[in-house]
Design a protein around this motif. Structure first.
Motif, PDB file in Angstrom:
ATOM      1  N   MET A 130      44.776  39.136  59.478  1.00  9.87           N
ATOM      2  CA  MET A 130      45.084  38.949  58.049  1.00  9.87           C
ATOM      3  C   MET A 130      43.790  38.870  57.236  1.00  9.87           C
ATOM      4  O   MET A 130      42.707  38.622  57.774  1.00  9.87           O
ATOM      5  CB  MET A 130      45.894  37.667  57.841  1.00  9.87           C
ATOM      6  CG  MET A 130      45.090  36.400  58.037  1.00  9.87           C
ATOM      7  SD  MET A 130      46.074  34.900  57.768  1.00  9.87           S
ATOM      8  CE  MET A 130      44.770  33.635  57.849  1.00  9.87           C
ATOM      9  N   THR A 131      43.913  39.078  55.925  1.00 12.72           N
ATOM     10  CA  THR A 131      42.796  38.859  55.011  1.00 12.72           C
ATOM     11  C   THR A 131      42.876  37.421  54.506  1.00 12.72           C
ATOM     12  O   THR A 131      43.836  37.064  53.813  1.00 12.72           O
ATOM     13  CB  THR A 131      42.866  39.823  53.814  1.00 12.72           C
ATOM     14  OG1 THR A 131      42.800  41.164  54.290  1.00 12.72           O
ATOM     15  CG2 THR A 131      41.731  39.563  52.832  1.00 12.72           C
ATOM     16  N   PRO A 132      41.902  36.575  54.863  1.00 15.44           N
ATOM     17  CA  PRO A 132      41.957  35.180  54.404  1.00 15.44           C
ATOM     18  C   PRO A 132      41.521  35.064  52.947  1.00 15.44           C
ATOM     19  O   PRO A 132      40.806  35.931  52.431  1.00 15.44           O
ATOM     20  CB  PRO A 132      40.971  34.465  55.335  1.00 15.44           C
ATOM     21  CG  PRO A 132      39.981  35.532  55.703  1.00 15.44           C
ATOM     22  CD  PRO A 132      40.744  36.825  55.741  1.00 15.44           C
ATOM     23  N   ASP A 133      41.970  33.994  52.291  1.00 11.69           N
ATOM     24  CA  ASP A 133      41.566  33.704  50.912  1.00 11.69           C
ATOM     25  C   ASP A 133      41.713  34.916  49.991  1.00 11.69           C
ATOM     26  O   ASP A 133      40.731  35.382  49.373  1.00 11.69           O
ATOM     27  CB  ASP A 133      40.120  33.204  50.874  1.00 11.69           C
ATOM     28  CG  ASP A 133      39.915  31.962  51.738  1.00 11.69           C
ATOM     29  OD1 ASP A 133      40.779  31.077  51.696  1.00 11.69           O
ATOM     30  OD2 ASP A 133      38.895  31.903  52.451  1.00 11.69           O
ATOM     31  N   PRO A 134      42.907  35.473  49.861  1.00 13.87           N
ATOM     32  CA  PRO A 134      43.084  36.647  49.000  1.00 13.87           C
ATOM     33  C   PRO A 134      42.955  36.296  47.519  1.00 13.87           C
ATOM     34  O   PRO A 134      43.024  35.121  47.135  1.00 13.87           O
ATOM     35  CB  PRO A 134      44.519  37.084  49.322  1.00 13.87           C
ATOM     36  CG  PRO A 134      45.210  35.813  49.716  1.00 13.87           C
ATOM     37  CD  PRO A 134      44.172  35.022  50.458  1.00 13.87           C
ATOM     38  N   VAL A 135      42.771  37.322  46.710  1.00 20.55           N
ATOM     39  CA  VAL A 135      42.746  37.134  45.258  1.00 20.55           C
ATOM     40  C   VAL A 135      44.132  36.648  44.810  1.00 20.55           C
ATOM     41  O   VAL A 135      45.154  37.195  45.226  1.00 20.55           O
ATOM     42  CB  VAL A 135      42.390  38.452  44.546  1.00 20.55           C
ATOM     43  CG1 VAL A 135      42.588  38.328  43.034  1.00 20.55           C
ATOM     44  CG2 VAL A 135      40.957  38.846  44.863  1.00 20.55           C
ATOM     45  N   THR A 136      44.152  35.625  43.980  1.00 18.70           N
ATOM     46  CA  THR A 136      45.406  35.053  43.503  1.00 18.70           C
ATOM     47  C   THR A 136      45.331  34.796  42.001  1.00 18.70           C
ATOM     48  O   THR A 136      44.249  34.847  41.395  1.00 18.70           O
ATOM     49  CB  THR A 136      45.722  33.716  44.207  1.00 18.70           C
ATOM     50  OG1 THR A 136      44.677  32.766  43.886  1.00 18.70           O
ATOM     51  CG2 THR A 136      45.807  33.889  45.711  1.00 18.70           C
ATOM     52  N   VAL A 137      46.482  34.522  41.405  1.00 17.76           N
ATOM     53  CA  VAL A 137      46.539  34.049  40.019  1.00 17.76           C
ATOM     54  C   VAL A 137      47.431  32.813  40.002  1.00 17.76           C
ATOM     55  O   VAL A 137      48.201  32.563  40.939  1.00 17.76           O
ATOM     56  CB  VAL A 137      47.094  35.117  39.054  1.00 17.76           C
ATOM     57  CG1 VAL A 137      46.169  36.318  38.991  1.00 17.76           C
ATOM     58  CG2 VAL A 137      48.506  35.548  39.460  1.00 17.76           C
ATOM     59  N   ASN A 138      47.340  32.048  38.934  1.00 19.01           N
ATOM     60  CA  ASN A 138      48.189  30.877  38.764  1.00 19.01           C
ATOM     61  C   ASN A 138      49.458  31.251  38.009  1.00 19.01           C
ATOM     62  O   ASN A 138      49.507  32.284  37.328  1.00 19.01           O
ATOM     63  CB  ASN A 138      47.443  29.773  38.011  1.00 19.01           C
ATOM     64  CG  ASN A 138      46.299  29.195  38.818  1.00 19.01           C
ATOM     65  OD1 ASN A 138      46.434  28.962  40.021  1.00 19.01           O
ATOM     66  ND2 ASN A 138      45.163  28.973  38.176  1.00 19.01           N
ATOM     67  N   VAL A 139      50.447  30.407  38.084  1.00 20.23           N
ATOM     68  CA  VAL A 139      51.713  30.679  37.406  1.00 20.23           C
ATOM     69  C   VAL A 139      51.538  30.776  35.895  1.00 20.23           C
ATOM     70  O   VAL A 139      52.317  31.455  35.214  1.00 20.23           O
ATOM     71  CB  VAL A 139      52.767  29.604  37.735  1.00 20.23           C
ATOM     72  CG1 VAL A 139      53.215  29.702  39.184  1.00 20.23           C
ATOM     73  CG2 VAL A 139      52.249  28.203  37.409  1.00 20.23           C
ATOM     74  N   ASP A 140      50.492  30.133  35.361  1.00 19.13           N
ATOM     75  CA  ASP A 140      50.283  30.158  33.918  1.00 19.13           C
ATOM     76  C   ASP A 140      49.226  31.179  33.477  1.00 19.13           C
ATOM     77  O   ASP A 140      48.840  31.223  32.308  1.00 19.13           O
ATOM     78  CB  ASP A 140      49.907  28.771  33.393  1.00 19.13           C
ATOM     79  CG  ASP A 140      48.654  28.208  34.062  1.00 19.13           C
ATOM     80  OD1 ASP A 140      48.118  28.874  34.973  1.00 19.13           O
ATOM     81  OD2 ASP A 140      48.227  27.109  33.671  1.00 19.13           O
ATOM     82  N   THR A 141      48.761  32.027  34.410  1.00 22.44           N
ATOM     83  CA  THR A 141      47.824  33.084  34.044  1.00 22.44           C
ATOM     84  C   THR A 141      48.526  34.103  33.161  1.00 22.44           C
ATOM     85  O   THR A 141      49.639  34.540  33.465  1.00 22.44           O
ATOM     86  CB  THR A 141      47.274  33.797  35.292  1.00 22.44           C
ATOM     87  OG1 THR A 141      46.625  32.846  36.136  1.00 22.44           O
ATOM     88  CG2 THR A 141      46.281  34.883  34.909  1.00 22.44           C
ATOM     89  N   GLN A 142      47.879  34.501  32.056  1.00 26.33           N
ATOM     90  CA  GLN A 142      48.491  35.478  31.166  1.00 26.33           C
ATOM     91  C   GLN A 142      48.574  36.847  31.844  1.00 26.33           C
ATOM     92  O   GLN A 142      47.691  37.242  32.610  1.00 26.33           O
ATOM     93  CB  GLN A 142      47.709  35.595  29.861  1.00 26.33           C
ATOM     94  CG  GLN A 142      47.923  34.415  28.916  1.00 26.33           C
ATOM     95  CD  GLN A 142      47.671  34.814  27.466  1.00 26.33           C
ATOM     96  OE1 GLN A 142      46.837  35.661  27.179  1.00 26.33           O
ATOM     97  NE2 GLN A 142      48.398  34.190  26.559  1.00 26.33           N
TER      98      GLN A 142
END
Length: 286
Positions: free
Chosen positions: A25-37
């Motif tokens: 797997m690719t660890p620590d993938p790029v993510t966004v928060n639920v409140d990211t526009q």
């Protein structure tokens, strides 16, 4: 110098360790928060090669956003938050899961990537795994597919675009079929491919389906010349092409006119089918 027995034991140990999700797997993938526009989410997709982005709330996985979600995002929603368009993942994986088990789940659910969580109880995201990762693992391990070539696994009924089609038509075709990429034809010969990635990267997705610039044609965005294969191409060679070029679909052709410096790209050819990443992956599964 190590003897043959010791080397064999090491090889078996190494291969057995590559049978679970955590190892590939690719660890620590790029993510966004639920409140990211969503304007920010769209920018992230345009700037990278992401097929999907996990959506978190305090490190807990809440949902996922795909290229398709972004591509069909209308301008009236672009100032909203990620939580508005995110969807619950169709498949979840944990680090200790068997790779083949996950691969089968991905194929059955028609999903390209799966978020990897510490456990289904705490939903703490630890990585992401794609069909490409699994396919690359099979290739690296020297696994043999069930089929020798593409002749028995490619799809003969192909949804196509024409080089002078408006982008609005391609959007509709992708929306109706769920396909992420379409072969592009001119005078009944394949001359290119157009994908969701190409459209998003071009920036023409910005206004969404409610206000498409109908003057934009496929030939302005498509990738040409396309990578192609024939029915006689081996499963392994097709898999390698997909991994090397990070693509999910390959046109299957006859009578290709190849580019001299790029032997897998054709200036034109007669298209007879298409093979997808899941077709190739399925050939490696028991």
């Amino acid at each position: 110098m190590e003897n043959f027995y010791a080397m064999s034991v090491k090889k078996i140990w190494r291969m057995s360790n590559l049978n679970n999700v955590e190892e590939i797997m690719t660890p620590d993938p790029v993510t966004v928060n639920v409140d990211t526009q969503l304007t920010k989410v769209r920018s992230i997709f345009r700037g990278g090669w992401f097929r999907s982005i996990p959506v978190l709330s305090k490190n807990r996985l809440e949902g996922i956003i795909t290229r398709g979600d972004i591509m069909f995002l209308s301008s009236t929603k672009s100032n909203l938050e990620a939580r508005v368009i995110m969807e619950r993942p169709n498949v979840l994986a944990t680090p200790e899961m068997d790779i083949e088990e996950v691969a089968n789940k991905l194929i059955k659910s028609d999903t390209i990537q799966v978020p990897v969580v510490e456990s289904s109880e705490n939903m703490h995201l630890v990585g992401i795994l794609s069909m490409g990762d699994i396919l690359k693992n099979f290739l690296n391990n020297g696994s043999n597919p069930k089929n020798s070539d593409l002749s028995s696994i490619f799809t003969k009924n192909v949804i196509k675009a024409n080089y002078d089609d408006h982008i609005s038509k391609v959007w509709s075709l992708m929306d109706e079929t769920g396909f992420s990429g379409l072969p592009v034809l001119k005078k009944n010969k394949i001359i290119g491919m157009i994908t969701r990635k190409d459209i998003i990267k071009s920036g023409h997705v910005r206004t969404g389906l409610d206000n498409i610039d109908r003057s934009i044609k496929v030939e302005k965005i498509m990738v040409t010349p396309p990578l192609v294969v024939t029915a006689e191409t081996s499963i392994k060679e097709a898999a390698e092409l997909m991994i090397e070029n990070d693509i999910g679909r390959l046109p299957v052709v006859e009578k290709p006119v190849y580019i001299k410096k790029e032997p897998h790209r054709a200036r034109e050819a007669n298209i007879i089918g298409i093979v997808a990443r899941e077709d190739i992956l399925g050939s490696y599964l028991n």
